[in-house]
Design an enzyme around this catalytic site. Structure first.
Site, PDB file in Angstrom:
ATOM      1  N   GLU A   1      -0.737 -41.828  57.462  1.00 51.90           N
ATOM      2  CA  GLU A   1      -1.475 -42.620  58.449  1.00 51.90           C
ATOM      3  C   GLU A   1      -2.977 -42.423  58.268  1.00 51.90           C
ATOM      4  O   GLU A   1      -3.447 -41.280  58.238  1.00 51.90           O
ATOM      5  CB  GLU A   1      -1.051 -42.191  59.866  1.00 51.90           C
TER       6      GLU A   1
ATOM      7  N   GLN B   1      -0.500 -36.427  60.008  1.00 51.22           N
ATOM      8  CA  GLN B   1      -1.880 -36.398  60.512  1.00 51.22           C
ATOM      9  C   GLN B   1      -2.174 -35.044  61.175  1.00 51.22           C
ATOM     10  O   GLN B   1      -3.235 -34.465  60.982  1.00 51.22           O
ATOM     11  CB  GLN B   1      -2.079 -37.549  61.475  1.00 51.22           C
ATOM     12  N   PHE B   2      -1.241 -34.593  61.956  1.00 55.49           N
ATOM     13  CA  PHE B   2      -1.186 -33.212  62.440  1.00 55.49           C
ATOM     14  C   PHE B   2       0.243 -32.764  62.197  1.00 55.49           C
ATOM     15  O   PHE B   2       1.165 -33.558  62.368  1.00 55.49           O
ATOM     16  CB  PHE B   2      -1.511 -33.117  63.941  1.00 55.49           C
TER      17      PHE B   2
ATOM     18  N   SER C   1       4.592 -44.067  61.932  1.00 53.92           N
ATOM     19  CA  SER C   1       6.046 -43.982  61.793  1.00 53.92           C
ATOM     20  C   SER C   1       6.403 -42.807  60.890  1.00 53.92           C
ATOM     21  O   SER C   1       6.697 -42.981  59.708  1.00 53.92           O
ATOM     22  CB  SER C   1       6.589 -45.273  61.157  1.00 53.92           C
ATOM     23  N   GLU C   2       6.398 -41.619  61.447  1.00 54.17           N
ATOM     24  CA  GLU C   2       6.672 -40.433  60.620  1.00 54.17           C
ATOM     25  C   GLU C   2       8.048 -40.504  59.974  1.00 54.17           C
ATOM     26  O   GLU C   2       8.226 -40.106  58.820  1.00 54.17           O
ATOM     27  CB  GLU C   2       6.545 -39.153  61.446  1.00 54.17           C
TER      28      GLU C   2
ATOM     29  N   ILE D   1       5.471 -33.669  62.617  1.00 52.89           N
ATOM     30  CA  ILE D   1       6.619 -33.542  61.722  1.00 52.89           C
ATOM     31  C   ILE D   1       7.904 -33.426  62.539  1.00 52.89           C
ATOM     32  O   ILE D   1       8.990 -33.709  62.051  1.00 52.89           O
ATOM     33  CB  ILE D   1       6.438 -32.340  60.761  1.00 52.89           C
TER      34      ILE D   1
ATOM     35  N   ASP E   1       2.192 -31.124  63.815  1.00 49.64           N
ATOM     36  CA  ASP E   1       3.057 -31.214  65.001  1.00 49.64           C
ATOM     37  C   ASP E   1       3.954 -32.464  64.955  1.00 49.64           C
ATOM     38  O   ASP E   1       5.061 -32.451  65.475  1.00 49.64           O
ATOM     39  CB  ASP E   1       2.205 -31.260  66.265  1.00 49.64           C
TER      40      ASP E   1
ATOM     41  N   HIS F   1      -1.319 -30.138  69.124  1.00 49.71           N
ATOM     42  CA  HIS F   1      -2.103 -30.235  67.884  1.00 49.71           C
ATOM     43  C   HIS F   1      -2.446 -28.863  67.318  1.00 49.71           C
ATOM     44  O   HIS F   1      -3.457 -28.703  66.649  1.00 49.71           O
ATOM     45  CB  HIS F   1      -3.398 -31.028  68.120  1.00 49.71           C
TER      46      HIS F   1
END
Ligand SMILES: Cc1ncc(C[n+]2csc(CCOP(=O)(O)OP(=O)(O)O)c2C)c(N)n1
Ligand SMILES: [Mg+2]
Lengths: 404, 324
Positions: B29, B82-83, B59-60, B87, B85, B127
């Site tokens: 992203e 992006q962070f 959309s992980e 995941i 977290d 985060h």
């Protein structure tokens, strides 16, 4: 032969091929039930009886270079792609000779190199983004491929389905998603899952094309899916095909499906895809009794040999459980380039890293809701609308200006 | 060569690997035009184009799914969270099919998932997390946690070249705080090998990630008091360098494990069990742990400070253990 006009003509040989694969799928299914009753099947047994036309008719549209990822009821697809009944038999009997060597069962296996089959993933919907990625990867490598996977009516309600379809649409990936609407997700009917009559309508939300097809008519399944596949191959983006059919057994062997109204089974039994196709072939004089008998004998003979082979395969050695958690050099990773590598390396790959936003997102601009897409027929909307008005930089679509 | 920060080292690794191997593609992203939330991928879109630096919807699940699909094509995708977290949104993908693909059916997944982890920057509960053990607990994945710019680059290169899925946990506290000169030539850091950051005879302190800085500071202080701590930077948590840890314990006979991950279920427990199994006779004291509180990562500075292990916590525990 007195064949109707077909957009994608099928030769006699191909028409008989379709029959062969459907019939083989059914006979294999029934063979597995016998093995199950003999306690030779390890774990659950999933049937695709009544749905053979969907798996076979859709998979038959794929070329060798194309990729597919079956789900548990797509044994027909595996057979079309070149796996043998012994593979499925050994998987279900957890034998060492099975494609996974006993590490997984059922149709859970694949072949990246030769047949381009990605193994099923139980978590419903997960294959949609995976096959989107296979499509994106293949396109990047310059392959003119299409990828396909199947999902049940129930599976279309997962988050992975949504994220995957949306990414496929945003990327205009050459991907065909077959929604196999067999009326039931385990014990839950479609109406309790989705407030739509046609699951194909879900495509509208992604701004992609969709079709609805009679899933018990193998020729229709083939024709419709072929069109979808060719559109995807041409770069028109992903396509969703809803195949309406019926799960004629319980969810698996353990489930007697007492929750299904008996009349519903009657309705669909009268529309059995194999019986229908037999009539079709006879009425159109594609075959005669002799040919049918020949095919039946061939299947009987083959299945006997396949079963013998499978039953002779021993259970795996216990030590196998410890092996293969990681790839320690057992695989060579190789991409199959069908375009010059210079195209993806600087300086040729270099771009001006900036977005072009058409109409700046204003109310009269391209980001308006996708136009009504029609219920069942091809439902395409422009890439712009699908993308909220921001031009996306995939192949075939307008791209921000190159530096040179 | 001018010294580079960890984030620059990561960018260099990506750039050099993309240059070296056209099979390497990036997906995530805001990684393209914007260059990533932390600028790890800055400039790479301009250089390598839209097909190799792919900005995705939020959309992980689809990012990981698509990366797996690309890896089946023989590509080596590097997916950015992006962070880290986030995941958790694709935990299913990571543990159910990324990790199991090779074992289940012989489908290797040569992909990397990388992203900023960790606290100390007042990122709050969503985060700042350290999710390593969710994945260390999943056979089939490799997990690396560099603490230096050199290692961040070398481990990421190894991860990209590895035929297995590798999770690179980059501590965001370190992104711009650590700096060093890097070799001009291509190099890698092997996955699964710890580094002895400081030799010592009195006790071993094993740690990784941002805590390595704290532990090095603590060791400095302890040295002034005459306690020589051997500092191990684990660098990789899966596969864990058990041999390296046991070897060190055979020298020092005492072990303290420090991690920023919460205490319960952290890697310290696994290390303690390993040493217990393999070198119990060598121990001259109980294995000790210094870790974060068993709580979400709080936001406000005094709360976060209380939550995270501090240098003083390390020195206190080390002193007690040395005295034991
Ligand atoms: C994410 C997820 N949740 C639950 C299940 C358990 N499960 C397996 S099949 C199934 C029903 C699937 O229905 P449908 O998608 O319509 O496929 P069908 O069985 O009808 O072919 C369920 C609930 C699963 N496999 N994955
Ligand atoms: Mg269903």
């Amino acid at each position: 032969m007195e064949l109707p006009e077909m957009k994608y003509p099928l030769s006699r040989e191909q028409l008989l091929d379709l029959y062969y694969f459907m019939r083989l799928t059914r006979e294999l299914d029934e063979q597995l039930v016998r093995l199950f009753r003999q306690n030779k099947v390890v774990g659950g047994l999933y049937s695709s009886i009544g749905q053979e036309a969907t798996s076979v008719g859709t998979a038959y549209t794929l070329e060798k270079r194309d990729w597919m990822a079956p789900m548990i009821r797509n044994v027909g697809g595996l057979l079309v792609k070149g796996f043998r009944p012994r593979d499925i038999l050994m998987q279900y009997m957890a034998r060492s000779g099975s494609p996974t060597g006993g590490k997984d069962g059922t149709s859970h296996f694949g072949d990246l190199q030769e047949r381009h089959v990605v193994s099923p993933i139980s978590m419903l919907g997960d294959l949609i983004p995976v096959m989107t990625g296979v499509a994106m990867g293949g396109r990047y490598l310059g392959q003119k491929l299409v990828t396909m996977t199947w999902i049940g009516d129930g599976g279309t309600s997962t988050g992975a389905f949504h994220e995957g379809m949306n990414l496929a649409a945003a990327q205009r990936a050459p991907f065909v998603c077959v929604v196999e609407n067999n009326q039931w997700a385990y014990s839950t009917p479609v109406a309790r899952q989705v407030p739509l009559h046609d699951l194909a309508e879900r495509a509208r939300a992604y701004g992609i094309a969709s079709y609805v097809v009679d899933g018990n008519d193998v020729v229709a399944v083939y024709q419709t899916t072929k069109e979808a596949v060719e559109r995807a191959r041409r770069g028109e983006g992903p396509v969703l095909v809803e195949s309406k059919t019926m799960r004629m057994k319980g969810h698996a062997q353990h489930d007697a499906a007492v929750y299904v109204p008996p009349e519903m089974f009657d309705y669909w039994k009268a529309r059995d895809p194999i019986a229908r196709y037999e009539t079709w072939l006879t009425e159109r004089k594609v075959w005669d009794k002799k040919t049918k008998a020949e095919i039946e004998r061939r299947i009987e003979r083959e299945l006997k040999q396949e079963l013998e082979f499978a039953e002779n395969s021993p259970l795996p050695e216990p030590e196998v459980a410890e092996r293969g958690v990681y790839c320690e050099g057992c695989h060579t990773i190789e991409a199959h380039w069908e375009r010059p590598i210079e195209q993806v390396q600087p300086p040729r790959a270099s771009v001006q890293a900036a977005w072009t936003v058409s109409n700046f997102g204003g109310p009269n601009g391209a980001s308006a809701a996708p136009e009504a897409a029609g219920k069942t027929k091809p439902a395409t909307v422009s890439a712009r609308a699908a993308n909220g008005g921001t031009k996306r930089p995939a192949r075939g679509a307008a791209r921000p200006k190159r530096r040179r | 060569m001018a010294p580079v920060t960890m984030i620059e080292a990561i960018r260099e690794a990506l750039d050099e690997e993309m240059q070296r191997d056209p099979a390497v593609v990036l997906i995530g992203e805001d990684i393209g035009v914007y260059g990533g939330a932390f600028k790890a991928t800055e400039g790479l879109l301009a250089k390598y184009g839209w097909e190799r630096v792919i900005d995705t919807p939020i959309s992980e699940t689809a990012i990981i799914g698509a990366a797996v699909g690309m890896s089946y094509q023989g590509l080596r995708p590097v997916a950015e969270m992006q962070f880290i977290d986030f995941i958790a949104c694709c935990f299913n993908q990571m543990v159910n099919f990324v990790a199991k693909s090779h074992y289940r059916w012989g489908g290797p997944v040569p992909m990397v998932v990388r992203g900023p982890c960790g606290g100390g920057v007042h990122g709050g509960p969503f985060h700042s997390q350290n999710p390593e053990m969710w994945f260390v607990h999943t056979p089939g994945l490799k997990v690396v946690c560099p603490s230096t710019a050199y290692d961040a680059k070398g481990l990421l290169k190894s991860a990209i070249r590895d035929n297995n899925p590798v999770l690179c946990l980059e501590h965001k506290f370190l992104y711009r705080r650590v700096k060093e000169e890097l070799p001009a030539e291509d190099y890698t850091v092997p996955i699964g090998k710890l580094a002895v950051r400081r030799p010592g005879r009195d006790l071993t302190i094993a740690t990784y990630g941002a805590m390595t800085l704290h532990v090095m500071d603590a060791a400095e202080e302890l040295a002034k008091e005459g306690i020589e701590a051997e500092v191990l930077d684990l660098r990789t948590l899966a596969p864990l360098d058990r041999e390296g840890i046991v070897e060190s314990v055979r020298r020092t006979h005492k072990l303290l494990v420090v991690h920023e991950d919460v205490k319960t279920g952290g890697i310290a427990g696994e290390i303690a069990a390993t040493v217990n199994e393999q070198a119990f006779e060598e121990l001259d004291g109980p294995i000790q742990r210094v870790a974060s509180l068993d709580a979400p990562v709080p936001f406000s500075p005094p709360l976060e400070e209380r939550f995270l292990p501090q240098v003083a916590d390390v020195t206190r525990a080390a002193r007690e253990l040395a005295r034991y």
